[in-house]
Design a protein around this motif. Structure first.
Motif, PDB file in Angstrom:
ATOM      1  N   THR A 296      -4.453 -13.619  -7.973  1.00  0.00           N
ATOM      2  CA  THR A 296      -5.896 -13.226  -7.141  1.00  0.00           C
ATOM      3  C   THR A 296      -5.581 -12.739  -5.787  1.00  0.00           C
ATOM      4  O   THR A 296      -4.922 -13.406  -4.881  1.00  0.00           O
ATOM      5  N   LEU A 297      -5.836 -11.450  -5.639  1.00  0.00           N
ATOM      6  CA  LEU A 297      -5.780 -10.664  -4.314  1.00  0.00           C
ATOM      7  C   LEU A 297      -6.836 -11.003  -3.507  1.00  0.00           C
ATOM      8  O   LEU A 297      -8.163 -10.624  -4.053  1.00  0.00           O
ATOM      9  N   VAL A 298      -6.482 -11.664  -2.349  1.00  0.00           N
ATOM     10  CA  VAL A 298      -7.722 -11.718  -1.490  1.00  0.00           C
ATOM     11  C   VAL A 298      -7.447 -11.090  -0.060  1.00  0.00           C
ATOM     12  O   VAL A 298      -6.479 -11.346   0.570  1.00  0.00           O
ATOM     13  N   GLY A 299      -8.313 -10.344   0.449  1.00  0.00           N
ATOM     14  CA  GLY A 299      -8.093  -9.438   1.340  1.00  0.00           C
ATOM     15  C   GLY A 299      -9.107  -9.977   2.475  1.00  0.00           C
ATOM     16  O   GLY A 299     -10.513  -9.611   2.012  1.00  0.00           O
TER      17      GLY A 299
ATOM     18  N   ILE B 274      -2.092  -7.882 -10.537  1.00  0.00           N
ATOM     19  CA  ILE B 274      -3.489  -8.159 -10.018  1.00  0.00           C
ATOM     20  C   ILE B 274      -4.424  -8.652 -11.029  1.00  0.00           C
ATOM     21  O   ILE B 274      -4.587  -7.635 -11.793  1.00  0.00           O
ATOM     22  N   SER B 275      -4.963  -9.707 -11.245  1.00  0.00           N
ATOM     23  CA  SER B 275      -6.141  -9.958 -12.151  1.00  0.00           C
ATOM     24  C   SER B 275      -7.482 -10.052 -11.479  1.00  0.00           C
ATOM     25  O   SER B 275      -8.491  -9.861 -12.481  1.00  0.00           O
ATOM     26  N   ARG B 276      -7.688 -10.367 -10.132  1.00  0.00           N
ATOM     27  CA  ARG B 276      -8.874 -10.279  -9.530  1.00  0.00           C
ATOM     28  C   ARG B 276      -8.517  -9.969  -8.112  1.00  0.00           C
ATOM     29  O   ARG B 276      -7.686 -10.056  -7.472  1.00  0.00           O
ATOM     30  N   LEU B 277      -9.595  -9.307  -7.669  1.00  0.00           N
ATOM     31  CA  LEU B 277      -9.649  -9.015  -6.223  1.00  0.00           C
ATOM     32  C   LEU B 277     -10.731  -9.535  -5.619  1.00  0.00           C
ATOM     33  O   LEU B 277     -11.902  -9.419  -6.042  1.00  0.00           O
ATOM     34  N   VAL B 278     -10.581 -10.157  -4.274  1.00  0.00           N
ATOM     35  CA  VAL B 278     -11.550 -10.719  -3.578  1.00  0.00           C
ATOM     36  C   VAL B 278     -11.531  -9.895  -2.278  1.00  0.00           C
ATOM     37  O   VAL B 278     -10.425  -9.980  -1.631  1.00  0.00           O
ATOM     38  N   LEU B 279     -12.730  -9.273  -1.685  1.00  0.00           N
ATOM     39  CA  LEU B 279     -12.567  -8.601  -0.732  1.00  0.00           C
ATOM     40  C   LEU B 279     -13.750  -9.471   0.674  1.00  0.00           C
ATOM     41  O   LEU B 279     -14.909  -9.543  -0.008  1.00  0.00           O
ATOM     42  N   VAL B 280     -13.371  -9.815   1.739  1.00  0.00           N
ATOM     43  CA  VAL B 280     -14.100 -10.662   2.627  1.00  0.00           C
ATOM     44  C   VAL B 280     -14.333  -9.808   3.785  1.00  0.00           C
ATOM     45  O   VAL B 280     -13.533  -9.505   4.602  1.00  0.00           O
ATOM     46  N   ASP B 281     -15.579  -9.262   3.705  1.00  0.00           N
ATOM     47  CA  ASP B 281     -16.030  -8.703   5.065  1.00  0.00           C
ATOM     48  C   ASP B 281     -14.954  -7.577   5.352  1.00  0.00           C
ATOM     49  O   ASP B 281     -14.506  -7.421   6.225  1.00  0.00           O
TER      50      ASP B 281
ATOM     51  N   GLY C  52      -9.339  -1.517 -11.500  1.00  0.00           N
ATOM     52  CA  GLY C  52      -9.785  -2.030 -12.807  1.00  0.00           C
ATOM     53  C   GLY C  52      -9.875  -3.333 -13.192  1.00  0.00           C
ATOM     54  O   GLY C  52      -9.538  -3.959 -14.131  1.00  0.00           O
ATOM     55  N   VAL C  53      -9.874  -4.271 -12.118  1.00  0.00           N
ATOM     56  CA  VAL C  53     -10.039  -5.762 -12.221  1.00  0.00           C
ATOM     57  C   VAL C  53     -11.422  -6.173 -11.908  1.00  0.00           C
ATOM     58  O   VAL C  53     -11.847  -5.785 -10.909  1.00  0.00           O
ATOM     59  N   PRO C  54     -11.681  -7.399 -12.252  1.00  0.00           N
ATOM     60  CA  PRO C  54     -12.979  -7.932 -11.702  1.00  0.00           C
ATOM     61  C   PRO C  54     -12.831  -8.173 -10.308  1.00  0.00           C
ATOM     62  O   PRO C  54     -11.768  -8.779  -9.608  1.00  0.00           O
ATOM     63  N   THR C  55     -13.950  -7.786  -9.514  1.00  0.00           N
ATOM     64  CA  THR C  55     -13.702  -8.007  -8.200  1.00  0.00           C
ATOM     65  C   THR C  55     -15.261  -8.508  -7.387  1.00  0.00           C
ATOM     66  O   THR C  55     -16.157  -8.399  -7.976  1.00  0.00           O
ATOM     67  N   THR C  56     -15.129  -9.312  -6.386  1.00  0.00           N
ATOM     68  CA  THR C  56     -16.006  -9.911  -5.907  1.00  0.00           C
ATOM     69  C   THR C  56     -16.080  -9.426  -4.301  1.00  0.00           C
ATOM     70  O   THR C  56     -14.980  -9.527  -3.751  1.00  0.00           O
TER      71      THR C  56
ATOM     72  N   LYS D 137     -14.640 -20.299  -8.107  1.00  0.00           N
ATOM     73  CA  LYS D 137     -15.548 -20.074  -9.154  1.00  0.00           C
ATOM     74  C   LYS D 137     -15.465 -18.772  -9.776  1.00  0.00           C
ATOM     75  O   LYS D 137     -15.425 -18.705 -10.883  1.00  0.00           O
ATOM     76  N   PHE D 138     -15.252 -17.766  -8.978  1.00  0.00           N
ATOM     77  CA  PHE D 138     -14.929 -16.351  -9.548  1.00  0.00           C
ATOM     78  C   PHE D 138     -13.649 -16.443 -10.238  1.00  0.00           C
ATOM     79  O   PHE D 138     -13.541 -15.795 -11.470  1.00  0.00           O
TER      80      PHE D 138
END
Length: 265
Positions: free
Chosen positions: A98-101, A120-127, A207-211, A262-263
Motif C-alpha cells: 500500500t503506497l501512501v503519499g 503496488i496493490s493500492r494507492l493513497v494520496l493525502v492532499d 491501474g490499482v485501487p486508489t483513494t 478500511k480501504f
C-alpha cells in the motif's frame, strides 16, 4: 507473510544507487505500507505512523534532502525520487504494497504509479501535490515560498497552533528542519511550481485501487482540487476529513489511518 529486511526504526536504510535515507520502520503486520512524507517535520507524523502500524508494517523514509537524509548531487527531480523508491521495491521483492503519499509525497507516489504498479496493490494520496488542474493563470497551490510562516500555519492547519508560529521564537532544531525541508522542496518543485505538466496526461496508467483523502479546511490546495484529481484516476474514490487542513495526518492521525486500513481491507 512478507518480510522486511530493514534496520530498526529511526535508522538509515539503503534505497539503491548509493542513496541512504533516514527511515522510520514500525509495526509487524502482514501488509506493508510505504509512506512518503511531505515537507512537514518528521515528529509531526509520528502519531499517524504509529496508528497505521497497528494494521501494517510501515516503512517511512525521509526523501533525499529532507530531515536527516543526505541528497546526492545527481538527485534533483521528482523523477529521481520515484525511481529510487521503485528500485527499493524491486530489490525488496515486496508485493501487495500500500503506497501512501502525503502532500509532496503524493506527487512522488503518483510518479511511481504511472511508471509501474507491479509491486503496488493500492494507492493513497493525502492532499497531494503534483498535478495542475487549473489554467495557466490559475494558482492551484498557494505560494509556499512567498507566504509568511505565520500565515502558512493558518493555511496548513485547521488549528494554527500546530505550527511553529514566529520562527524567531521556535526551537532551533525545529527551525533548522523546516528550513532544510523547504530548501529541498525548492530543489524538486520550483519550476514548474510543485507539479509535472505531463503527469495529468498519464494518470490513466494508475491501474490499482486508489483513494484520495483531503482535509476539508486545506488552505494550501482546496478540496475541489482533490475531487478533480480523484476524477482523473480510474475508479478512484474521494474521502474528506473534517476539521483538518493541508496535513490531515498530523491533525487527525487516527482518522486518516482508519480510512487507509478500511480501504486496504
Amino acid at each position: 507473510m512478507q518480510t522486511l529486511d530493514l534496520v530498526d526504526a529511526g535508522s538509515g536504510v539503503e534505497f539503491g544507487g548509493g542513496v541512504h535515507l533516514d527511515t522510520r520502520v514500525a509495526g509487524s503486520g502482514d501488509r506493508v505500507a510505504l509512506v512518503l512524507p511531505g515537507a512537514e517535520r518528521s515528529v509531526e507524523d509520528i502519531a499517524f505512523l504509529d496508528a497505521l502500524a497497528e494494521e501494517f508494517s510501515v516503512v517511512a523514509p525521509s526523501h533525499p534532502g529532507f530531515g536527516r537524509s543526505p541528497r546526492p548531487d545527481w538527485c534533483t527531480s521528482v523523477d529521481d525520487l520515484a525511481y529510487i523508491y521503485l528500485e527499493w521495491l524491486d530489490r525488496s521483492a515486496l508485493t501487495d504494497v500500500t503506497l501512501v503519499g502525503l502532500q509532496f509525497g503524493g506527487w512522488v507516489a503518483m510518479e511511481m504509479a504511472v511508471r509501474s504498479c507491479a509491486r503496488i496493490s493500492r494507492l493513497v494520496l493525502v492532499d497531494s501535490l503534483g498535478v495542475k488542474l487549473g489554467g495557466p493563470l490559475d494558482r492551484d497551490v498557494v505560494d509556499l515560498f512567498a507566504t509568511p510562516h505565520v500565515e502558512l500555519d493558518r493555511r496548513l492547519y485547521a488549528d494554527a497552533n500546530r505550527g511553529l508560529g514566529e520562527l524567531g521564537r521556535a526551537p532551533e532544531q525545529d527551525v533548522l528542519e523546516v528550513v532544510r525541508n523547504e530548501e529541498a522542496l525548492v530543489t524538486y518543485g520550483w519550476e514548474p511550481y510543485l507539479h509535472n505538466p505531463r503527469l495529468l496526461h498519464w494518470t490513466w496508467r494508475i491501474g490499482v485501487p486508489t483513494t484520495v483523502i483531503w482535509g476539508d479546511r486545506d488552505g494550501i490546495v482546496q478540496p475541489d482540487h482533490g475531487r478533480g484529481l480523484a476524477e482523473r484516476i480510474p475508479g478512484a474514490r474521494f474521502e474528506l476529513v473534517r476539521d483538518a487542513g493541508h496535513r490531515p495526518q498530523v491533525e487527525c492521525p487516527e482518522d486518516v489511518a482508519r480510512l487507509i486500513a478500511k480501504f486496504a481491507a
